[in-house]
Design an enzyme around this catalytic site. Structure first.
Site, PDB file in Angstrom:
ATOM      1  N   HIS A 142      -8.249  -0.215  -0.766  1.00  0.00           N
ATOM      2  CA  HIS A 142      -9.580  -0.234  -0.121  1.00  0.00           C
ATOM      3  C   HIS A 142      -9.809   1.147   0.519  1.00  0.00           C
ATOM      4  CE1 HIS A 142     -13.148  -1.852   1.453  1.00  0.00           C
ATOM      5  NE2 HIS A 142     -12.703  -2.718   2.326  1.00  0.00           N
ATOM      6  N   ASP A 237      -4.766  -7.356   9.086  1.00  0.00           N
ATOM      7  CA  ASP A 237      -5.814  -7.807   8.153  1.00  0.00           C
ATOM      8  C   ASP A 237      -5.552  -9.278   7.849  1.00  0.00           C
ATOM      9  OD1 ASP A 237      -7.861  -7.895   6.260  1.00  0.00           O
ATOM     10  OD2 ASP A 237      -6.643  -7.009   4.662  1.00  0.00           O
ATOM     11  N   CYS A 277      -9.809  -4.515   9.829  1.00  0.00           N
ATOM     12  CA  CYS A 277     -10.931  -4.109   8.960  1.00  0.00           C
ATOM     13  C   CYS A 277     -12.070  -5.128   8.978  1.00  0.00           C
ATOM     14  CB  CYS A 277     -10.426  -3.876   7.548  1.00  0.00           C
ATOM     15  SG  CYS A 277      -9.661  -5.331   6.829  1.00  0.00           S
TER      16      CYS A 277
HETATM   17  N1  NVA Z   1      -7.477  -7.835   2.319  1.00  0.00           N
HETATM   18  C1  NVA Z   1      -8.822  -8.327   2.426  1.00  0.00           C
HETATM   19  C2  NVA Z   1      -9.727  -7.237   2.889  1.00  0.00           C
HETATM   20  C3  NVA Z   1     -11.146  -7.678   3.153  1.00  0.00           C
HETATM   21  C4  NVA Z   1     -12.024  -6.554   3.572  1.00  0.00           C
HETATM   22  C5  NVA Z   1      -9.282  -8.885   1.099  1.00  0.00           C
HETATM   23  O1  NVA Z   1      -9.018  -8.270   0.060  1.00  0.00           O
HETATM   24  O2  NVA Z   1      -9.903  -9.951   1.081  1.00  0.00           O
HETATM   25  N1   CP Z   2     -13.901  -4.657   5.715  1.00  0.00           N
HETATM   26  C1   CP Z   2     -14.664  -4.956   4.648  1.00  0.00           C
HETATM   27  O1   CP Z   2     -14.564  -4.353   3.591  1.00  0.00           O
HETATM   28  O2   CP Z   2     -15.546  -5.954   4.875  1.00  0.00           O
HETATM   29  P1   CP Z   2     -16.486  -6.662   3.795  1.00  0.00           P
HETATM   30  O3   CP Z   2     -15.591  -7.505   2.920  1.00  0.00           O
HETATM   31  O4   CP Z   2     -17.415  -7.496   4.622  1.00  0.00           O
HETATM   32  O5   CP Z   2     -17.185  -5.615   2.998  1.00  0.00           O
END
Ligand code: NVA
Ligand code: CP
Length: 322
Positions: A142, A237, A277
């Protein structure tokens, strides 16, 4: 998961923004400087509009609040437009090839943010699109989130080099980008996670190798208290990332001892900041006290997505026109 392209950052900035590992420390520092500048302009109501006439497409195969809205609002602030394309509402969902879609969209748009599952799918978009492709989150990483987080840390701690960041919880996409970013910027990253939930071994090895060049340290421990010891930044997270919903029961059980809470805060430096995040699940990966307490910077962290992504948009989309 191809990693070969990530060993040496290219001399020329890449067409696409796919991982942090593909960015040089110089480029990352320039993006942080630009984000800071754009934040002050935004807050003063004096945003520059360098993207007039540009259109950004967003193709999302997973839900999003922050990434989608901050990119769309950012394009608006910078004078351009955005188009949100739900993957299931375009012909891709009826069998049109990714390669045809990417080439056709390249004729209409100036950039594409893609949120998908496999990193290989993102790379396929980048291969076939002639416009910049920006990673809006994959199962592997990310980068836009973590570039914004570097901006937040540098605002709060006035530097990145030598900062200790402790990440506790699931070794996931966010962890991978934190490891890559920490290694590249000379930070000390300590990951506290349960057995079986460690970050990808190839990313740990890449980060440890990179760390030897930047005086960073990269550590993975199964003891969250060791990870949190003397940390300047405590980060967590969700325990169940998008696409892992069926593993909920097993994950909750394994990850419960890794909650970011007051006990871990006492192990960190007194002025440590708490980052997440978002979206957050109070009472799971983070206690309510840690998330909403005085050391938490999560809302400014989320706001900073806008300024960092504006810096990214000006860089990648502006560059494409020059
Ligand atoms: N690790 C999480 C981040 C969300 C912004 C996901 O991939 O769902
Ligand atoms: N942190 C983040 O990427 O949030 P969203 O999934 O809401 O975009």
């Amino acid at each position: 998961m191809p990693r070969s392209s990530q060993t040496i950052p290219p001399r020329q900035p890449a067409k696409d923004l796919l991982t942090i590992a593909n960015l040089s420390s110089r480029h990352i520092s320039a993006l942080i400087k630009q984000a800071k500048h754009l934040k002050s302009k935004r807050r003063a109501g004096k945003m520059p509009r360098p993207l007039v006439g540009k259109t950004l497409g967003l193709i999302f195969e997973k839900p999003s609040t922050r990434t989608r809205v901050s990119f769309e609002a950012g394009m608006n602030h910078l004078g351009g437009h955005s188009l949100f394309l739900e993957a299931e509402k375009i012909q891709l969902s009826r069998g049109e090839s990714l390669s045809d879609t990417a080439q056709v969209l390249s004729g209409y748009l100036d950039g594409l943010v893609v949120r998908t599952f496999d990193q290989a799918t993102l790379e396929e978009w980048a291969t076939h699109a002639t416009i910049p492709v920006i990673n809006g989150l994959t199962d592997q990483c990310h980068p836009c989130q973590i570039l914004a987080d570097l901006f937040t840390i540098s605002e709060k701690k006035k530097r990145l080099k030598g900062i200790k960041l402790a990440y506790v919880g699931d070794g996931n996409n966010v962890t991978h980008s934190l490891l890559e970013a920490g290694a590249r910027m000379g930070m000390h990253v300590s990951v506290g996670c349960p057995t079986g939930y460690e970050p990808d071994q190839r990313i740990i090895e890449w980060s440890q190798e990179e760390a030897t060049k930047t005086q960073a340290t990269i550590e993975v421990t199964h003891d969250p208290l060791i990870a949190a010891e003397n940390a300047d930044v405590l980060y967590t997270d969700v325990w169940i990332s998008m696409g892992q919903e069926r593993e909920q029961k097993r994950r909750l059980k394994a990850l419960t001892p890794y909650q970011l809470n007051e006990r871990l805060l006492r192990k960190a430096k007194p002025g440590a900041i708490v980052m997440h995040c978002l979206p957050a699940h109070r009472g799971e990966e983070i206690s309510t006290g840690a998330l909403d307490g005085p050391q938490s910077v999560v809302l400014e962290q989320a706001e900073n997505r806008l300024d960092m992504q504006n810096a990214i948009l000006i860089d990648w989309l502006g560059r494409a026109s020059s």
